[in-house]
Design an enzyme around this catalytic site. Structure first.
Site, PDB file in Angstrom:
ATOM      1  N   CYS A  75      -2.067   8.862  -0.046  1.00 56.37           N
ATOM      2  CA  CYS A  75      -1.141  10.521  -0.039  1.00 56.37           C
ATOM      3  C   CYS A  75      -1.895  10.977   1.777  1.00 56.37           C
ATOM      4  O   CYS A  75      -3.243  11.800   1.031  1.00 56.37           O
ATOM      5  CB  CYS A  75      -0.806  10.693  -0.309  1.00 56.37           C
ATOM      6  SG  CYS A  75       0.446  12.225  -0.234  1.00 56.37           S
ATOM      7  N   CYS A 188       1.728   8.151   7.061  1.00 58.24           N
ATOM      8  CA  CYS A 188       2.337   8.203   5.433  1.00 58.24           C
ATOM      9  C   CYS A 188       1.486   6.970   4.844  1.00 58.24           C
ATOM     10  O   CYS A 188       2.603   6.189   5.543  1.00 58.24           O
ATOM     11  CB  CYS A 188       3.337   8.801   5.482  1.00 58.24           C
ATOM     12  SG  CYS A 188       4.762   8.433   4.313  1.00 58.24           S
TER      13      CYS A 188
HETATM   14  N1  DGL Z   1       2.924   9.160   0.485  1.00 55.66           N
HETATM   15  C1  DGL Z   1       2.747  10.289   1.250  1.00 55.66           C
HETATM   16  C2  DGL Z   1       1.623  10.127   2.952  1.00 55.66           C
HETATM   17  O1  DGL Z   1       0.928   9.336   2.927  1.00 55.66           O
HETATM   18  C3  DGL Z   1       3.804  11.367   1.724  1.00 55.66           C
HETATM   19  C4  DGL Z   1       5.008  11.243   1.379  1.00 55.66           C
HETATM   20  C5  DGL Z   1       5.222  12.697   0.617  1.00 55.66           C
HETATM   21  O2  DGL Z   1       5.403  13.335   1.201  1.00 55.66           O
HETATM   22  O3  DGL Z   1       5.464  12.515  -1.140  1.00 55.66           O
HETATM   23  O4  DGL Z   1       2.181  11.446   3.071  1.00 55.66           O
END
Ligand code: DGL
Length: 271
Positions: A75, A188
């Site tokens: 993330c 993301c």
């Molecule tokens: N998958 C998360 C990232 O890579 C983002 C999603 C979120 O904001 O929860 O930033």
């Protein structure tokens, strides 16, 4: 204490980290993977840093109890805060933002776009990390307020395709309106799950998915430390979520995870 048969931990606010888990499965099919998606609290990108840290520490405690041999922060939003929690873990902690910066360095680009959550864009952690290893690369950041959450909700629901397309058109469109670009980092982990849609709508962009680099760095670390599992072992993927087990099961299969050994509910943090 962890050993070579311990699992690799992967955390995300939701299903985004599936894009990292599937790269791991391809490159390291003999490793067990333990996935935690905080489906009850996603998206993290719209929370404050303090709130994100509290939610992250809950997942870290889970992974520490399971004695993972490496923790992959799949993330970007959480990875931006890595200096504040790295020492909570007794195993090494890998940042997907660092993997993205490494992938940019390998390509030696003059300029690159980065699409991400607004939290990641506002933190400036991509320009900072890219600046350290590729000082001549100009970085154009674009915070996308809705894309991660749209992917989280809509993947695997064909009736939502128009909605996905509309958000991509608007939010990625704002990046290319800033500057004509050939390369774009998917900053993301949710975005690689709609990579084909982004390419269909913006065919001139070459997309960089940091997950590929992250899997390679994990492989190199395990080899260097003598922590790679026996190549004859058939790797498991055990998924825990504070969200819907049904949704996670369907989405894991939809995005190509294989095998999916189990999907279980884990109670969300209180308060
Ligand atoms: N998958 C998360 C990232 O890579 C983002 C999603 C979120 O904001 O929860 O930033």
């Amino acid at each position: 204490m962890f050993t070579k048969t311990s699992p690799i931990g992967v955390i995300d606010s939701g299903i985004g980290g599936f894009s990292v888990a599937r790269r791991l499965q391809k490159l390291l099919p003999y490793e067990d993977i333990l996935y935690f998606g905080d489906g009850a609290n996603t998206p993290y990108g719209n929370h404050t840093g303090g709130e994100i840290l509290t939610m992250t520490r809950y997942m870290l405690r889970f992974m520490e109890e399971k004695q993972v041999k490496a923790l992959l922060v799949a993330c970007n939003t959480i990875s931006c805060l890595i200096d504040q929690y790295r020492d909570d873990m007794s195993c090494p902690v890998f940042s997907v933002v660092q993997a993205g910066a490494d992938a940019v360095r390998e390509r030696g680009l003059d300029k690159v776009g980065v699409i991400s959550t607004c939290f990641t864009a506002n933190s400036r952690c991509y320009p900072e990390l890219i600046g350290k290893s590729s000082p001549r690369t100009r970085v154009y950041s674009q915070g996308c307020p809705d894309l991660a959450n749209t992917v989280e909700r809509c993947v695997g629901h064909p009736e939502s395709q128009e909605q996905i397309d509309a958000v991509i058109r608007k939010e990625v469109g704002e990046l290319v309106a800033q500057e004509p670009l050939d390369y774009c980092v998917l900053g993301c982990t949710h975005y690689p799950l709609v990579e084909e849609d982004i390419l269909r709508l913006f065919p001139g962009l070459t997309l960089i998915d940091p997950a590929e680099q992250m899997a390679k760095s994990t492989q190199a670390y395990l080899a260097e430390k003598g922590l790679a599992n026996d190549p004859g072992h058939e790797g498991r993927l055990d998924i825990f979520t504070t969200g819907s087990v049904e949704e996670y099961t369907a989405k894991a299969r939809k995005v190509g995870l294989d095998p999916v050994t189990s999907v279980r509910f884990y109670p969300p943090a209180q308060g």
